[in-house]
Design an enzyme around this catalytic site. Sequence first.
Site, PDB file in Angstrom:
ATOM      1  N   SER A 130       0.852  -1.203   0.000  1.00  0.00           N
ATOM      2  CA  SER A 130       0.000   0.000   0.000  1.00  0.00           C
ATOM      3  C   SER A 130       0.878   1.239   0.000  1.00  0.00           C
ATOM      4  O   SER A 130       1.987   1.228   0.550  1.00  0.00           O
ATOM      5  CB  SER A 130      -0.871   0.034   1.257  1.00  0.00           C
ATOM      6  OG  SER A 130      -1.591   1.244   1.334  1.00  0.00           O
ATOM      7  N   TYR A 150      -1.234  -1.048  10.146  1.00  0.00           N
ATOM      8  CA  TYR A 150      -1.433  -1.188   8.685  1.00  0.00           C
ATOM      9  C   TYR A 150      -0.174  -0.739   7.939  1.00  0.00           C
ATOM     10  O   TYR A 150       0.335  -1.450   7.062  1.00  0.00           O
ATOM     11  CB  TYR A 150      -2.641  -0.348   8.264  1.00  0.00           C
ATOM     12  CG  TYR A 150      -3.062  -0.534   6.823  1.00  0.00           C
ATOM     13  CD1 TYR A 150      -3.738  -1.677   6.414  1.00  0.00           C
ATOM     14  CD2 TYR A 150      -2.784   0.442   5.856  1.00  0.00           C
ATOM     15  CE1 TYR A 150      -4.128  -1.857   5.100  1.00  0.00           C
ATOM     16  CE2 TYR A 150      -3.168   0.285   4.542  1.00  0.00           C
ATOM     17  CZ  TYR A 150      -3.840  -0.863   4.164  1.00  0.00           C
ATOM     18  OH  TYR A 150      -4.224  -1.033   2.855  1.00  0.00           O
TER      19      TYR A 150
HETATM   20  N1  LIG Z   1      -9.033  -0.005  -1.306  1.00  0.00           N
HETATM   21  C1  LIG Z   1      -7.932   0.736  -1.169  1.00  0.00           C
HETATM   22  O1  LIG Z   1      -7.982   1.966  -1.265  1.00  0.00           O
HETATM   23  C2  LIG Z   1      -6.595   0.066  -0.920  1.00  0.00           C
HETATM   24  C3  LIG Z   1      -5.429   0.844  -1.029  1.00  0.00           C
HETATM   25  C4  LIG Z   1      -4.186   0.249  -0.812  1.00  0.00           C
HETATM   26  C5  LIG Z   1      -4.110  -1.108  -0.505  1.00  0.00           C
HETATM   27  N2  LIG Z   1      -5.252  -1.827  -0.390  1.00  0.00           N
HETATM   28  C6  LIG Z   1      -5.112  -3.248  -0.059  1.00  0.00           C
HETATM   29  O2  LIG Z   1      -5.714  -4.022  -1.087  1.00  0.00           O
HETATM   30  C7  LIG Z   1      -6.198  -5.238  -0.530  1.00  0.00           C
HETATM   31  C8  LIG Z   1      -7.681  -5.386  -0.876  1.00  0.00           C
HETATM   32  O3  LIG Z   1      -8.363  -4.253  -0.368  1.00  0.00           O
HETATM   33  P1  LIG Z   1      -9.896  -3.966  -0.672  1.00  0.00           P
HETATM   34  O4  LIG Z   1     -10.065  -2.502  -0.605  1.00  0.00           O
HETATM   35  O5  LIG Z   1     -10.348  -4.716  -1.855  1.00  0.00           O
HETATM   36  O6  LIG Z   1     -10.523  -4.565   0.682  1.00  0.00           O
HETATM   37  P2  LIG Z   1     -11.928  -5.263   0.980  1.00  0.00           P
HETATM   38  O7  LIG Z   1     -12.172  -5.079   2.440  1.00  0.00           O
HETATM   39  O8  LIG Z   1     -12.981  -4.839   0.016  1.00  0.00           O
HETATM   40  O9  LIG Z   1     -11.606  -6.821   0.682  1.00  0.00           O
HETATM   41  C9  LIG Z   1     -10.723  -7.535   1.488  1.00  0.00           C
HETATM   42  C10 LIG Z   1     -11.113  -9.002   1.441  1.00  0.00           C
HETATM   43  O10 LIG Z   1     -10.205  -9.705   2.304  1.00  0.00           O
HETATM   44  C11 LIG Z   1     -10.952 -10.651   3.044  1.00  0.00           C
HETATM   45  N3  LIG Z   1     -10.252 -10.972   4.277  1.00  0.00           N
HETATM   46  C12 LIG Z   1     -10.043 -10.171   5.358  1.00  0.00           C
HETATM   47  N4  LIG Z   1      -9.382 -10.845   6.305  1.00  0.00           N
HETATM   48  C13 LIG Z   1      -9.159 -12.088   5.815  1.00  0.00           C
HETATM   49  C14 LIG Z   1      -8.526 -13.244   6.327  1.00  0.00           C
HETATM   50  N5  LIG Z   1      -7.974 -13.262   7.556  1.00  0.00           N
HETATM   51  N6  LIG Z   1      -8.472 -14.346   5.547  1.00  0.00           N
HETATM   52  C15 LIG Z   1      -9.029 -14.370   4.323  1.00  0.00           C
HETATM   53  N7  LIG Z   1      -9.651 -13.300   3.781  1.00  0.00           N
HETATM   54  C16 LIG Z   1      -9.721 -12.185   4.531  1.00  0.00           C
HETATM   55  C17 LIG Z   1     -12.290  -9.978   3.297  1.00  0.00           C
HETATM   56  O11 LIG Z   1     -13.298 -10.936   3.644  1.00  0.00           O
HETATM   57  C18 LIG Z   1     -12.537  -9.287   1.966  1.00  0.00           C
HETATM   58  O12 LIG Z   1     -13.245 -10.107   1.059  1.00  0.00           O
HETATM   59  C19 LIG Z   1      -5.931  -5.168   0.965  1.00  0.00           C
HETATM   60  O13 LIG Z   1      -4.717  -5.822   1.259  1.00  0.00           O
HETATM   61  C20 LIG Z   1      -5.784  -3.681   1.211  1.00  0.00           C
HETATM   62  O14 LIG Z   1      -5.023  -3.401   2.358  1.00  0.00           O
HETATM   63  C21 LIG Z   1      -6.486  -1.283  -0.591  1.00  0.00           C
END
Ligand SMILES: NC(=O)c1ccc[n+]([C@@H]2O[C@H](COP(=O)([O-])OP(=O)(O)OC[C@H]3O[C@@H](n4cnc5c(N)ncnc54)[C@H](O)[C@@H]3O)[C@@H](O)[C@H]2O)c1
Length: 256
Positions: free
Chosen positions: A135, A148
């Site tokens: 991230s 995080y």
């Molecule tokens: N959305 C953003 O702006 C953003 C920015 C930078 C990084 N990220 C990273 O991208 C990735 C996806 O983010 P997103 O926004 O799609 O999040 P989201 O919350 O929409 O999806 C995350 C998914 O991970 C699953 N999950 C959580 N804990 C888990 C576990 N212990 N075991 C298995 N599955 C698990 C959840 O059930 C969910 O389906 C994450 O690693 C997040 O940190 C997101």
Amino acid sequence: MTQPFAGKVAAVTGAARGIGDAIAVGLLREGAKVFSLDLGEPDEPRDGVTYLKADVADPASVAGAFGQIDREAGQIDVLVNNAGVQRVALAENMTPEDWHLVLNTHLTGMHLCCAQAIRRMRARGKGGAIVSIASAAGIVGIQGRGPYGAAKAGIEGLTRVYATETAAANIRVNAVAPGSTRTKLIEQGLKDGTIRGEWQVERIPMGRLAEPREIAEPVIYLASDKASYITGQTLVVDGGWTVQGMVHIADWLNVS
Ligand SMILES: NC(=O)c1ccc[n+]([C@@H]2O[C@H](COP(=O)([O-])OP(=O)(O)OC[C@H]3O[C@@H](n4cnc5c(N)ncnc54)[C@H](O)[C@@H]3O)[C@@H](O)[C@H]2O)c1
């Protein structure tokens, strides 16, 4: 035309929604057989994705999911570590439970899934590709994001270590560091006012959030043979957010 991932098997953690779902959709399009490892049910199940219930922070659960992939597909070529959670509090208010939850999900989860995938890729002798979602928050400091930011910076470090451990087996290990991405959760936060959209966008030189597809495509590139000599790297995909210094300097200097 042959699809680049035809005959390949990919595991994507957290593919029940958001960025993980976009990655699963992209890998399917490119011909991969895709397994999702997620705690939850898919928001919008995709034909062709096998949804496994798994907790990436739990060694037995991860081992069980990879065992199921063995039985159903007999190989693993691509692993995308994407599952994630967020807990926000200043250092003095962060509970040990939240600290551990975030570290365990992102960083320990990456390690546990890598260990299972690398063992199988090495034994099969046909190489492989691992891409983990870091991230922009692991590159700059964002208040309230202690575990995080630490976990995401840790993902970059672990990417470099595992890249060196596996390069001789032609297993490539890379990371993608997204900026703010317009997932359903972010959309909801923007709508109900818990996320201030204008604050985010003001700092992004490209003037908008990323679409999930714009994170998925670089992940798919790094997982593909097109990136055959890239390993140990983090590709930052943030519309220029982390390279922006002073936001209004051009106005102040009267530069046009
Ligand atoms: N959305 C953003 O702006 C953003 C920015 C930078 C990084 N990220 C990273 O991208 C990735 C996806 O983010 P997103 O926004 O799609 O999040 P989201 O919350 O929409 O999806 C995350 C998914 O991970 C699953 N999950 C959580 N804990 C888990 C576990 N212990 N075991 C298995 N599955 C698990 C959840 O059930 C969910 O389906 C994450 O690693 C997040 O940190 C997101």
